[in-house]
Design an enzyme around this catalytic site. Structure first.
Site, PDB file in Angstrom:
ATOM      1  N   LYS A 200       0.844  -1.211   0.000  1.00  0.00           N
ATOM      2  CA  LYS A 200       0.000   0.000   0.000  1.00  0.00           C
ATOM      3  C   LYS A 200       0.873   1.254   0.000  1.00  0.00           C
ATOM      4  CE  LYS A 200       0.827   1.224   4.309  1.00  0.00           C
ATOM      5  NZ  LYS A 200       1.197   2.518   4.892  1.00  0.00           N
ATOM      6  N   ARG A 264       3.653   9.697   4.988  1.00  0.00           N
ATOM      7  CA  ARG A 264       4.951  10.120   4.448  1.00  0.00           C
ATOM      8  C   ARG A 264       5.127   9.609   3.017  1.00  0.00           C
ATOM      9  NH1 ARG A 264       7.060   8.175   9.359  1.00  0.00           N
ATOM     10  NH2 ARG A 264       6.047   6.308   8.626  1.00  0.00           N
TER      11      ARG A 264
HETATM   12  N1  NAI Z   1       4.425   6.448  11.337  1.00  0.00           N
HETATM   13  C1  NAI Z   1       3.394   5.694  11.060  1.00  0.00           C
HETATM   14  O1  NAI Z   1       2.258   6.186  10.962  1.00  0.00           O
HETATM   15  C2  NAI Z   1       3.563   4.227  10.875  1.00  0.00           C
HETATM   16  C3  NAI Z   1       4.790   3.650  10.592  1.00  0.00           C
HETATM   17  N2  NAI Z   1       4.899   2.313  10.412  1.00  0.00           N
HETATM   18  C4  NAI Z   1       6.177   1.698  10.129  1.00  0.00           C
HETATM   19  O2  NAI Z   1       7.005   1.764  11.280  1.00  0.00           O
HETATM   20  C5  NAI Z   1       8.372   1.783  10.886  1.00  0.00           C
HETATM   21  C6  NAI Z   1       9.054   2.932  11.592  1.00  0.00           C
HETATM   22  O3  NAI Z   1       8.447   4.106  11.109  1.00  0.00           O
HETATM   23  P1  NAI Z   1       8.312   5.439  11.934  1.00  0.00           P
HETATM   24  O4  NAI Z   1       8.428   5.252  13.379  1.00  0.00           O
HETATM   25  O5  NAI Z   1       7.101   6.098  11.442  1.00  0.00           O
HETATM   26  O6  NAI Z   1       9.586   6.186  11.343  1.00  0.00           O
HETATM   27  P2  NAI Z   1      10.313   7.445  11.920  1.00  0.00           P
HETATM   28  O7  NAI Z   1      11.114   7.998  10.818  1.00  0.00           O
HETATM   29  O8  NAI Z   1       9.361   8.297  12.636  1.00  0.00           O
HETATM   30  O9  NAI Z   1      11.270   6.799  12.995  1.00  0.00           O
HETATM   31  C7  NAI Z   1      12.229   5.824  12.654  1.00  0.00           C
HETATM   32  C8  NAI Z   1      12.998   5.529  13.912  1.00  0.00           C
HETATM   33  O10 NAI Z   1      14.030   4.599  13.563  1.00  0.00           O
HETATM   34  C9  NAI Z   1      15.230   5.097  14.072  1.00  0.00           C
HETATM   35  N3  NAI Z   1      16.334   4.629  13.251  1.00  0.00           N
HETATM   36  C10 NAI Z   1      16.613   4.932  11.978  1.00  0.00           C
HETATM   37  N4  NAI Z   1      17.757   4.334  11.615  1.00  0.00           N
HETATM   38  C11 NAI Z   1      18.160   3.652  12.692  1.00  0.00           C
HETATM   39  C12 NAI Z   1      19.266   2.852  12.955  1.00  0.00           C
HETATM   40  N5  NAI Z   1      20.189   2.617  12.046  1.00  0.00           N
HETATM   41  N6  NAI Z   1      19.358   2.293  14.193  1.00  0.00           N
HETATM   42  C13 NAI Z   1      18.440   2.518  15.133  1.00  0.00           C
HETATM   43  N7  NAI Z   1      17.363   3.298  14.941  1.00  0.00           N
HETATM   44  C14 NAI Z   1      17.251   3.847  13.731  1.00  0.00           C
HETATM   45  C15 NAI Z   1      15.110   6.605  14.041  1.00  0.00           C
HETATM   46  O11 NAI Z   1      16.025   7.189  14.927  1.00  0.00           O
HETATM   47  C16 NAI Z   1      13.685   6.770  14.488  1.00  0.00           C
HETATM   48  O12 NAI Z   1      13.585   6.730  15.889  1.00  0.00           O
HETATM   49  C17 NAI Z   1       8.372   1.893   9.359  1.00  0.00           C
HETATM   50  O13 NAI Z   1       8.603   0.629   8.822  1.00  0.00           O
HETATM   51  C18 NAI Z   1       6.970   2.369   9.032  1.00  0.00           C
HETATM   52  O14 NAI Z   1       6.537   1.922   7.759  1.00  0.00           O
HETATM   53  C19 NAI Z   1       3.823   1.495  10.525  1.00  0.00           C
HETATM   54  C20 NAI Z   1       2.592   2.000  10.820  1.00  0.00           C
HETATM   55  C21 NAI Z   1       2.366   3.399  11.020  1.00  0.00           C
HETATM   56  O1  13P Z   2       1.610   2.792   7.595  1.00  0.00           O
HETATM   57  C1  13P Z   2       1.088   3.856   7.779  1.00  0.00           C
HETATM   58  C2  13P Z   2      -0.372   3.989   7.999  1.00  0.00           C
HETATM   59  O2  13P Z   2      -0.963   2.759   8.200  1.00  0.00           O
HETATM   60  C3  13P Z   2       1.885   5.090   7.755  1.00  0.00           C
HETATM   61  O3  13P Z   2       1.992   5.488   6.454  1.00  0.00           O
HETATM   62  P1  13P Z   2       3.249   6.378   6.038  1.00  0.00           P
HETATM   63  O4  13P Z   2       4.479   5.539   6.367  1.00  0.00           O
HETATM   64  O5  13P Z   2       3.074   6.614   4.587  1.00  0.00           O
HETATM   65  O6  13P Z   2       3.196   7.615   6.859  1.00  0.00           O
END
Ligand code: NAI
Ligand code: 13P
Length: 378
Positions: A200, A264
């Site tokens: 998605k 994002r």
């Molecule tokens: N933000 C959202 O709405 C959602 C995100 N996700 C998934 O969750 C996962 C994480 O996304 P987010 O938290 O949103 O991203 P983000 O960009 O907000 O945070 C990523 C985190 O990973 C850390 N990070 C990056 N490189 C790193 C490394 N080499 N070692 C340790 N930590 C590291 C960063 O410091 C940060 O704390 C992704 O796979 C995303 O697709 C899933 C559902 C919802």
């Molecule tokens: O996985 C997500 C919503 O379910 C978050 O989407 P984005 O990583 O595109 O912000």
């Protein structure tokens, strides 16, 4: 709204304090768990621990008082009954190397919150976890669904799916990861649940491109609908149940991510559609847009399986700078094949698809000890 915040609940650890890791930590804490967040940066761990805030990733959100944080991995993992992983997909493997000796011999569930594939190997996150921790797949679970972090952090009612090869593990995780505003369902289709979240993102990039060039609702609805077909064909070819792609982890997440300016992936696509190059977009994004890294490995897997993904192919061409974003369409515009039906190879009128579903249902029942199908069941 007042929330249950017991301080004596089971200990759980969340690795990664970005927007989703921190939000999920709040979900768990509001469900009664004692949550320890691990953050890479000491300052962020300090802000979460002392200020109950994560101002960079979740501005304006007050975190539960029971939530704590550290940047020491061993401290974070001490006594954890469940471990949740929420770093970016490309950083998972290096983090597992550090985690492995700290949880050696443990039997606790390990839960992926991530929605990407590893670029180098094309592996799903649960497969990387299995390799990186050398652990039984029955201990691994994945969480997915229409879960935009900031909306959940604001306690807006949401549903998600927890999948594991083991029904027992899925249920244990789903029971822990729920509260009054976050409802978890379970299934045993790890492949479908994970690929739903990965795919998605790619369609959301396409929708962002459409927004960026200024096309309207017909184009978006056409791409979302045909995108779901591509997602389903791909995931089923990899071994998923088609029904999973019609559920929260497929259609549900597709709707949320394609519609929301909070996404994002959608944002990255919009910038591409406005004419920014891939390099410019990467520079402008200060949070993880997994779709950008997943396009190439997904297309490699699709080609190997003989699955056509014209929308994802176009996203790749826009990323590579070989296609004008204005040329994006629900089909390849160079495609002069004869007209085809809308149905997919797994459609209801297709006997091999029906047979496969029957076989998979039987396998599911066998795995669940004859307790019947467990698709997205709460
Ligand atoms: N933000 C959202 O709405 C959602 C995100 N996700 C998934 O969750 C996962 C994480 O996304 P987010 O938290 O949103 O991203 P983000 O960009 O907000 O945070 C990523 C985190 O990973 C850390 N990070 C990056 N490189 C790193 C490394 N080499 N070692 C340790 N930590 C590291 C960063 O410091 C940060 O704390 C992704 O796979 C995303 O697709 C899933 C559902 C919802
Ligand atoms: O996985 C997500 C919503 O379910 C978050 O989407 P984005 O990583 O595109 O912000």
């Amino acid at each position: 709204m007042s929330r249950k915040t017991e301080t004596s609940g089971p200990r759980v650890t969340v690795i990664g304090s970005g927007s989703w890791g921190t939000t999920f930590g709040k979900v768990l804490a509001d469900g009664g768990a004692q949550v320890t967040m691990w953050a890479r940066r000491a300052e962020l761990a300090h802000e979460i621990r002392e200020g109950k805030r994560n101002s960079r990733y979740l501005p304006g959100i007050n975190l539960p008082r029971s939530m704590t944080a550290t940047h020491h991995l061993s401290e974070a993992l001490q006594g954890a009954e469940q471990v949740y992983l929420a770093v970016s997909s490309q950083a998972l493997r290096e983090n597992l190397t550090a985690i492995r000796p700290l949880i050696a011999g443990g039997t606790m569930p390990v839960v992926s919150l991530m929605k990407g594939v590893e670029k180098r190997t094309g592996l799903r996150m649960s497969q990387v976890i299995e390799q990186g921790l050398d652990c039984d797949p029955n201990r691994i679970a994945v969480a997915s669904g229409p879960n935009l972090a900031l909306e959940i952090a604001r306690e807006q009612p949401t549903a998600a799916v927890i999948a594991s090869a083991s029904q027992e593990t899925a249920e244990a995780v789903a029971l822990r990861a729920r509260n009054s505003y976050f409802r978890t369902f379970v299934n045993t289709d790890v492949i479908g649940t994970e690929f739903g979240g990965v795919l998605k993102n790619l369609i959301a990039v396409a929708i962002g491109i459409v927004d960026g060039v200024g096309y309207g609702e017909n184009t978006k609805a056409s791409i979302i609908t045909r995108g779901l077909v591509e997602m389903t064909d791909f995931a089923v070819a990899q071994g998923a149940h088609p029904e999973t792609l019609q559920g929260l982890a497929g259609l549900g997440d597709l709707i949320a991510t394609c519609q929301s300016p909070l996404s994002r992936n959608n944002t990255a696509g919009r910038l591409l559609g406005q004419g920014y190059s891939f390099q410019d977009v990467v520079k402008q994004m200060d949070q993880t847009a997994e779709g950008l890294a997943s396009v190439a490995p997904v297309l490699t897997l699709a080609r190997a399986a003989g699955v056509q993904m014209p929308i994802v192919e176009q996203v790749k061409m826009v990323l590579d700078g070989t296609m004008n974003p204005r040329d994006i369409a629900p089909h390849l515009t160079t495609d002069d094949d004869k007209p085809t039906g809308e149905r997919t190879p797994h459609g209801d009128d297709n006997s091999s698809g029906a047979l496969r579903r029957a076989f998979q249902r039987a396998l599911d029942q066998f795995r669940n000890g004859g307790r019947g199908p467990a698709r997205d069941r709460s």
